[in-house]
Write a protein that holds these residues in place. Structure first.
Motif, PDB file in Angstrom:
ATOM      1  N   THR A 166     -40.275 -22.081  19.406  1.00 40.22           N
ATOM      2  CA  THR A 166     -39.510 -22.480  18.230  1.00 40.22           C
ATOM      3  C   THR A 166     -39.153 -23.955  18.359  1.00 40.22           C
ATOM      4  O   THR A 166     -38.703 -24.395  19.414  1.00 40.22           O
ATOM      5  N   GLY A 180     -35.032 -28.799   4.225  1.00 42.88           N
ATOM      6  CA  GLY A 180     -34.858 -27.350   4.264  1.00 42.88           C
ATOM      7  C   GLY A 180     -35.560 -26.700   3.093  1.00 42.88           C
ATOM      8  O   GLY A 180     -36.749 -26.921   2.873  1.00 42.88           O
ATOM      9  N   THR A 238     -45.022 -25.519  18.677  1.00 40.37           N
ATOM     10  CA  THR A 238     -45.158 -24.462  17.664  1.00 40.37           C
ATOM     11  C   THR A 238     -46.472 -23.720  17.851  1.00 40.37           C
ATOM     12  O   THR A 238     -46.515 -22.486  17.776  1.00 40.37           O
ATOM     13  N   SER A 257     -45.614 -19.020  11.206  1.00 40.14           N
ATOM     14  CA  SER A 257     -44.508 -19.906  11.540  1.00 40.14           C
ATOM     15  C   SER A 257     -43.914 -20.488  10.269  1.00 40.14           C
ATOM     16  O   SER A 257     -44.627 -20.802   9.326  1.00 40.14           O
ATOM     17  N   GLU A 258     -42.621 -20.653  10.263  1.00 38.72           N
ATOM     18  CA  GLU A 258     -41.916 -21.297   9.162  1.00 38.72           C
ATOM     19  C   GLU A 258     -41.736 -22.796   9.419  1.00 38.72           C
ATOM     20  O   GLU A 258     -41.031 -23.472   8.677  1.00 38.72           O
ATOM     21  N   GLN A 259     -42.389 -23.321  10.468  1.00 39.74           N
ATOM     22  CA  GLN A 259     -42.240 -24.736  10.805  1.00 39.74           C
ATOM     23  C   GLN A 259     -42.751 -25.609   9.671  1.00 39.74           C
ATOM     24  O   GLN A 259     -43.865 -25.447   9.203  1.00 39.74           O
ATOM     25  N   GLN A 260     -41.919 -26.529   9.225  1.00 43.54           N
ATOM     26  CA  GLN A 260     -42.320 -27.464   8.181  1.00 43.54           C
ATOM     27  C   GLN A 260     -43.056 -28.620   8.839  1.00 43.54           C
ATOM     28  O   GLN A 260     -42.705 -29.057   9.930  1.00 43.54           O
ATOM     29  N   TRP A 261     -44.090 -29.084   8.173  1.00 47.14           N
ATOM     30  CA  TRP A 261     -44.867 -30.193   8.717  1.00 47.14           C
ATOM     31  C   TRP A 261     -45.521 -30.948   7.578  1.00 47.14           C
ATOM     32  O   TRP A 261     -45.588 -30.455   6.451  1.00 47.14           O
ATOM     33  N   SER A 282     -37.085 -27.245  16.319  1.00 45.75           N
ATOM     34  CA  SER A 282     -36.158 -27.529  15.228  1.00 45.75           C
ATOM     35  C   SER A 282     -36.952 -28.150  14.083  1.00 45.75           C
ATOM     36  O   SER A 282     -37.961 -28.817  14.296  1.00 45.75           O
ATOM     37  N   GLN A 283     -36.484 -27.894  12.886  1.00 40.54           N
ATOM     38  CA  GLN A 283     -37.136 -28.455  11.715  1.00 40.54           C
ATOM     39  C   GLN A 283     -36.851 -29.947  11.647  1.00 40.54           C
ATOM     40  O   GLN A 283     -35.776 -30.399  12.051  1.00 40.54           O
TER      41      GLN A 283
END
Length: 147
Positions: free
Chosen positions: A54, A82, A49, A15-19, A56-57
């Motif tokens: 999906t 981003g 996630t 996953s590209e999810q930022q956390w 949103s960031q």
């Protein structure tokens, strides 16, 4: 973050999810089906996630740190929006006028993940937005022995 949750989290998915770590409390509470009151924080629930959905960031990820390796006896702030990351390293602030530093370092994490090429001078509008977040998110005396 690595997650193994058979029946929920698909194996082998990246996953590209930022956390940030402050997302953990909200996420753990959701996993435990906790319905009580949590301490106020800015965390996001990452369970969707984990379930392969999906999300949103977040608009930004903000962090403060005391005595960073790059500035012993100093203080730092960082904001990620981003693919861009702004970093301030300075002496510990003595008051609101010291926040944030005058010119944060700015990096594009997609093309420069090691944060070696400061591009702040090329992106004054992004730097200005990052400084606004740093100013708005900082709570004086909340962290770093009065910073």
């Amino acid at each position: 973050m690595m997650v193994r949750w058979p029946g929920h989290t698909p194996a082998g998915v990246v996953s590209e999810q930022q956390w940030a770590f402050y997302d953990f409390m909200v996420t753990a509470a959701a996993l435990a089906d906790y319905s009580g009151t949590l301490p106020e924080n800015d965390g996001y629930n990452l369970v969707p996630t984990f379930n392969g959905q999906t999300q949103s960031q977040p608009p930004f990820i903000y962090h403060e740190y005391c005595e960073p390796n790059e500035k012993p006896n100093g203080w730092g702030q960082a904001v990620r929006m981003g693919e861009m990351s702004a970093v301030c390293l300075q002496p510990k602030p003595t008051g609101p006028a010291d926040l944030p530093c005058q010119t944060p370092l700015l990096y594009n994490l997609t093309s420069d993940p090691s944060q070696r090429n400061n591009i702040a001078s090329n992106h004054p509008n992004i730097v200005a937005r990052m400084k606004e977040v740093m100013t708005a998110q900082h709570v004086t005396g909340h962290y770093c022995n009065g910073a």
